[in-house]
Motif scaffolding. Structure first.
Motif, mmCIF file in Angstrom:
data_model
loop_
_atom_site.group_PDB
_atom_site.id
_atom_site.type_symbol
_atom_site.label_atom_id
_atom_site.label_comp_id
_atom_site.label_asym_id
_atom_site.label_seq_id
_atom_site.Cartn_x
_atom_site.Cartn_y
_atom_site.Cartn_z
ATOM 1 N N THR A 120 0.842 -1.189 0.000
ATOM 2 C CA THR A 120 0.000 0.000 0.000
ATOM 3 C C THR A 120 0.875 1.236 0.000
ATOM 4 O O THR A 120 1.979 1.223 0.541
ATOM 5 N N GLY A 121 0.351 2.283 -0.587
ATOM 6 C CA GLY A 121 1.041 3.568 -0.513
ATOM 7 C C GLY A 121 1.067 4.265 -1.852
ATOM 8 O O GLY A 121 1.399 3.653 -2.871
ATOM 9 N N GLU A 161 3.105 6.356 -2.716
ATOM 10 C CA GLU A 161 4.489 6.603 -3.135
ATOM 11 C C GLU A 161 5.133 5.360 -3.745
ATOM 12 O O GLU A 161 6.223 5.430 -4.301
ATOM 13 N N ASP A 166 -3.386 4.896 -1.449
ATOM 14 C CA ASP A 166 -3.911 5.253 -0.133
ATOM 15 C C ASP A 166 -5.299 5.889 -0.225
ATOM 16 O O ASP A 166 -5.639 6.754 0.576
ATOM 17 N N GLY A 188 0.822 1.441 5.768
ATOM 18 C CA GLY A 188 -0.514 1.926 6.125
ATOM 19 C C GLY A 188 -1.016 1.510 7.486
ATOM 20 O O GLY A 188 -2.215 1.560 7.749
ATOM 21 N N ASP A 228 -3.056 6.244 6.749
ATOM 22 C CA ASP A 228 -2.898 4.850 7.155
ATOM 23 C C ASP A 228 -4.273 4.233 7.357
ATOM 24 O O ASP A 228 -4.900 4.346 8.405
HETATM 25 MG MG MG Z 1 1.936 4.279 3.553
#
Ligand code: MG
Ligand code: AMP
Length: 682
Positions: free
Chosen positions: A444-445, A447, A489, A513, A520
Motif C-alpha cells: 500500500t502507498g 508513493e 492510499d 498503512g 494509514d
Molecule cells: Mg503508507
C-alpha cells in the motif's frame, strides 16, 4: 427478562492507590452490593480487578473481559479532570457502539445530587457484545451512577449480545418498563435506582479526581446543548479527515508472546483435501494415517547378482558344479520351478524362481563351461558349502507388509524424498492432507511504484520492496503466493482489493498503512468496511511495533462462515520481513497442519557484542553458522534500521534480544530464530 440465564459482569477498579494497596478499595464491595440488591439474582460477577491509571493497562483489562464474553463491564475511577485521569481516553476508542443515553442517564442522576456531576466524563457503549460503563471512582458516585441505569442494563446487554430485539420489544415500552422494574410515570425522574437524592454528600474515594461539592439536591442542573455524539471525538473513520484521527493508538500493546497466542487462537483450523501422490504433495502434512495396500517387495527378490540355488537340509550340498538352467532378470515374468541339482543366474532385484531358497554371490562362483555358440554360461561351479536358506533374499513384505501403517496423521511430506518414496513404493495413489493456505500479498502507498519500473524515481517515489520480497519468502516457505499488486492510499481502492482478495486467497498480507498517519487506512478499512476484527494492532517489539492481525468473516461457497486472515505488516522493509517470519509463518504452518510452527529456535554464541534496546525486545538480523566447535555462531548484519532491507542480506536468523541496558557481549549465548538454512563453518 425473557432469558433466565444469569448475566455476567466484571468490575474493574482504576486507581493508583487501590492498585498499590487493594485493602484501600471500597468500590468493589459497594458495587457488588448494587448487583445483589437491585439485580434480583439475575447477575453474576465473574471477575474483579484493580489496575492503575494507565491507558494500556485499562485497555488490556477491558479487552480481556470482552474476550471472556461478559455481558457488562463496569469500570470505576479515572473519569475526572485530573492529569492522571485517562479512563475515557482508554475506553472511548474501544467502543464500537456509543451509548450516549446511558451516559446521559448517569449524568442526569448525578446532577440531581450536585452540579459538580458535570466534572465527570463518563463513556458508555458496546464492544464485541459486551456493554461497558465507566463509573466515577468514589464509592458513592459509582454507586449512584450504576443505580441510575442499573435496571435497564439487563435489557441492553441482551440486545448487545445479539438478542432478538423484535421479540424483546413485543408488548411495547410499558411491558419493558414493567420487566425492568422502572417507570417514567409519577414524576419519578430517575431511570432506575430505588432511592431518592435529597441528601447532600461529598464523595471521597481512591484518587479518582471526582469529589462532588456538598449539599445540593433536587434542582435542575446545567443543561448541555449538544448530544455526546455531536461533539468532536477522535475517530478511526478516514472519511472524517486527519483532524479527527486518533492521536494515540487505541490498540493495546501486546507482548510478542501474547500476539502469537492471539494468532494461534484466531487462525482457522486446517481443512482436509485429497491430493494425488505426485510432486505437488511436497510440503503437505497428512490428515489421515496411510496404510500400505501392497507389500514391498511384492515377490522374493535377490539382493545380489549371482545364482539362485536350493539350500537347506533336504538339498544336497550347494558346493559343486551345476548346470545354469534358467535366467532371472529384474523384469516382470513367470519362471519354471528350479529343480534339485540346477541353479539359475539372477540379477539384483530379480524374482527368485519358485523352489529356490537362496542366492550365491557371483564372487563365490567360477564359470566352468559355455554353450556351443560361446555366448551363454552352461555350467558354473559354486565354491562354498555354507549357503543358508534365505541368504541374499529379500522376502515378500520384508520392507513393508501389506496392511502396515506406513505414515501417520500429522507427518509431513518433505522435499528430501523419504516420505514421498515410501508412499510411491507401495502404490498409494491419493492421500488426505491439510490444505496449504493460499497467500495474497499487496503493498500500500501512493508513493510505491513497481520495483522494476523503468526510469528514475520522481521525488517521493519508493520502489516496492516488500511485495517481491514477501512473495519470494512465502514461496520459499513452501506456500502458494498470489500477487495482489500495489494499492493506493485511497479508501475505496484498499477496500475493493481486500474484498476481491477474500474470494481468492486464505491469507492476506499487506504492508504499509498501519502507522498513525492520516493516510494509514488499513485498520479502519478492516474494521469499518470489511467488518473484520482486529485481534491486535500493536506489539512491543523492535522492529514491527504497528504489526496488525485481523480476521474478516466471509461466506464460503457452501454458505458457511469462514474467517480470512489478514496480516498488516509495517511498511518499512526490514520490519516487514521480520514480522513475516515471526508472525505470519506460524499461522501458515498452523493452517497447513505443520508442527512445530514457525522458525526453529536455537541457542547461538555471539561472535561480537550486540547493543540492546532499552524499551523493546528486539529481533536482530544475524548470520548463523555451524562452528567447528559444535556450537552455532552468530554475527550481526550491522545497522538494524527498519527501513534498511540491506540488514537482511545474508541473514538466516533473528537474534531474540530482550529489552535492557547496555549490550550482550561476544561469547554469550542468546536465542535465535532460524529463518533459513544453516551456512558452513566459521
Ligand atoms: Mg503508507
Ligand atoms: P507506512 O506504514 O505506510 O507509513 O510506511 C512506512 C514506511 O515504509 C514509509 O517510508 C514507506 O514509504 C515505506 N514503505 C511502505 N511500503 C513499502 C514497500 N512496499 N516497499 C518499500 N518501502 C515501503
Amino acid at each position: 427478562m425473557a432469558d433466565q440465564q444469569k448475566l455476567t459482569a466484571s468490575i474493574i477498579i482504576i486507581s493508583e492507590t487501590a492498585s498499590a494497596d487493594p485493602s484501600t478499595d471500597k468500590c468493589i464491595p459497594t458495587l457488588q452490593k448494587v448487583f445483589t440488591s437491585l439485580g434480583a439474582s439475575k447477575w453474576e460477577i465473574t471477575a474483579t480487578k484493580i489496575i492503575p491509571d494507565d491507558v494500556t493497562k485499562i485497555q488490556n483489562a477491558v479487552l480481556q473481559s470482552c474476550a471472556e464474553g461478559v455481558n457488562l463491564i463496569v469500570t470505576s475511577g479515572g473519569t475526572g479532570f485530573a492529569v492522571k485521569d485517562v479512563t475515557p481516553e482508554a475506553v472511548g476508542p474501544l467502543i464500537q457502539k456509543q451509548a450516549p443515553g446511558l451516559v446521559h442517564g448517569m449524568l442526569a442522576a448525578s446532577l440531581e445530587v450536585t452540579p459538580f456531576a458535570v466534572m465527570s466524563r463518563p463513556v458508555a457503549g458496546v464492544r464485541d457484545g459486551s456493554l461497558i460503563l465507566t463509573l466515577p471512582g468514589s464509592p458513592k458516585g459509582a454507586k449512584e451512577n450504576l443505580e441510575a441505569v442499573f435496571k435497564l442494563l439487563g435489557h441492553a446487554c441482551l440486545q448487545a449480545q445479539g438478542g432478538d430485539s423484535r421479540n424483546m420489544h413485543k408488548g411495547g415500552v410499558e411491558k419493558l418498563e414493567k420487566e425492568a422494574g422502572v417507570s417514567a410515570k409519577g414524576g419519578e425522574k430517575k431511570v432506575g435506582g430505588g432511592h431518592s437524592h435529597s441528601h447532600g454528600h461529598g464523595h471521597g474515594g481512591h484518587g479518582c479526581g471526582h469529589n462532588y461539592g456538598p449539599g445540593h439536591g433536587g434542582h435542575q442542573g446545567p443543561k448541555a446543548h449538544t448530544a455526546p455524539e455531536e461533539r468532536p471525538q477522535q475517530s478511526n473513520d478516514p472519511a472524517q479527515g486527519p483532524s479527527r484521527r486518533y492521536r494515540q493508538s487505541p490498540y493495546p500493546m501486546l507482548t510478542v508472546k501474547d500476539a502469537l497466542h492471539k494468532i494461534a487462537e484466531h487462525t482457522p483450523s486446517p481443512t482436509i483435501i485429497k491430493l494425488p501422490v505426485n510432486e505437488s504433495l511436497v510440503g503437505h502434512v497428512l490428515a489421515e494415517d496411510v496404510t500400505a495396500q501392497e507389500s514391498v517387495p511384492a515377490f522374493r527378490a535377490s539382493i545380489v547378482d549371482g545364482y539362485a540355488v536350493i539350500a537347506g537340509s533336504d538339498a544336497p550340498s550347494t558346493k559343486g558344479v551345476f548346470p545354469v538352467s534358467m535366467i532371472s532378470h529384474a523384469q516382470a515374468g513367470e519362471h519354471q520351478e528350479l529343480q534339485k541339482g540346477q541353479i539359475a543366474r539372477i540379477t539384483t532385484g530379480a524374482p527368485l524362481p519358485p523352489g529356490a531358497t537362496s542366492v550365491v554371490m557371483v564372487e563365490d562362483t567360477i564359470l566352468v563351461s559355455k554353450t556351443d555358440d560361446g555366448n551363454e554360461e552352461k555350467e558354473v561351479e559354486i565354491l562354498t558349502d555354507e549357503i543358508e536358506v534365505g541368504e541374499n533374499v529379500r522376502e515378500v513384505g520384508s520392507d513393508v507388509q501389506s496392511g502396515d501403517v506406513i505414515m501417520q496423521k500429522g507427518e509431513g511430506i518433505s522435499a528430501i524424498g523419504g516420505e514421498f518414496g515410501l508412499l510411491a513404493s507401495v502404490g498409494v495413489k491419493e492421500v488426505s492432507v491439510y490444505k496449504k493456505p493460499i497467500v495474497g500479498v499487496l503493498s500500500t502507498g501512493d508513493e510505491i511504484v513497481n520495483h522494476d519500473r523503468e526510469g528514475d524515481l520522481k521525488r517521493g517515489e519508493v520502489r516496492d520492496t516488500n511485495r517481491p520480497t514477501l512473495l519470494t519468502a512465502i514461496r520459499g516457505s513452501g506456500f502458494e503466493a498470489v500477487d495482489l499488486g500495489i494499492v493506493s492510499d485511497k479508501p475505496g481502492a484498499l477496500e475493493q482489493t481486500l474484498r476481491d482478495a477474500t474470494r481468492r486467497v486464505d491469507v492476506m498480507i499487506t504492508s504499509g498503512g498501519v502507522s498513525m498517519g492520516e493516510l494509514d487506512l488499513l485498520k479502519p478499512t478492516l474494521e469499518r468496511q470489511l467488518g473484520g476484527s482486529i485481534h491486535f494492532g500493536r506489539v512491543a517489539m523492535k522492529p514491527g511495533k504497528p504489526t496488525t492481525f485481523a480476521t474478516i468473516p466471509v461466506k464460503s461457497n457452501s454458505g458457511e462462515r469462514i474467517d480470512k486472515v489478514v496480516f498488516s505488516l509495517p511498511g518499512n522493509p526490514a520490519s516487514c520481513v521480520v514480522t513475516y517470519h515471526l508472525f505470519v509463518l506460524p499461522s501458515l504452518h498452523q493452517m497447513a497442519g505443520v508442527e512445530p510452527r514457525g522458525c526453529a529456535r536455537v541457542k547461538v554464541q555471539l561472535d561480537g557484542d550486540v547493543r540492546l534496546d532499552r524499551q523493546r525486545d528486539e529481533f536482530h538480523r544475524a548470520v548463523v553458522k555451524a562452528g567447528g566447535d559444535g556450537l552455532l555462531h552468530a554475527l550481526s548484519t550491522g545497522g538494524q534500521r527498519s527501513s534498511r532491507i540491506g540488514s537482511f542480506k545474508g541473514a538466516n536468523a533473528l537474534l531474540c534480544l530482550p529489552a535492557g541496558e547496555g549490550s550482550i557481549k561476544k561469547g554469550e549465548m542468546v536465542d535465535a530464530l532460524l529463518m533459513g538454512k544453516l551456512v558452513g563453518d566459521v
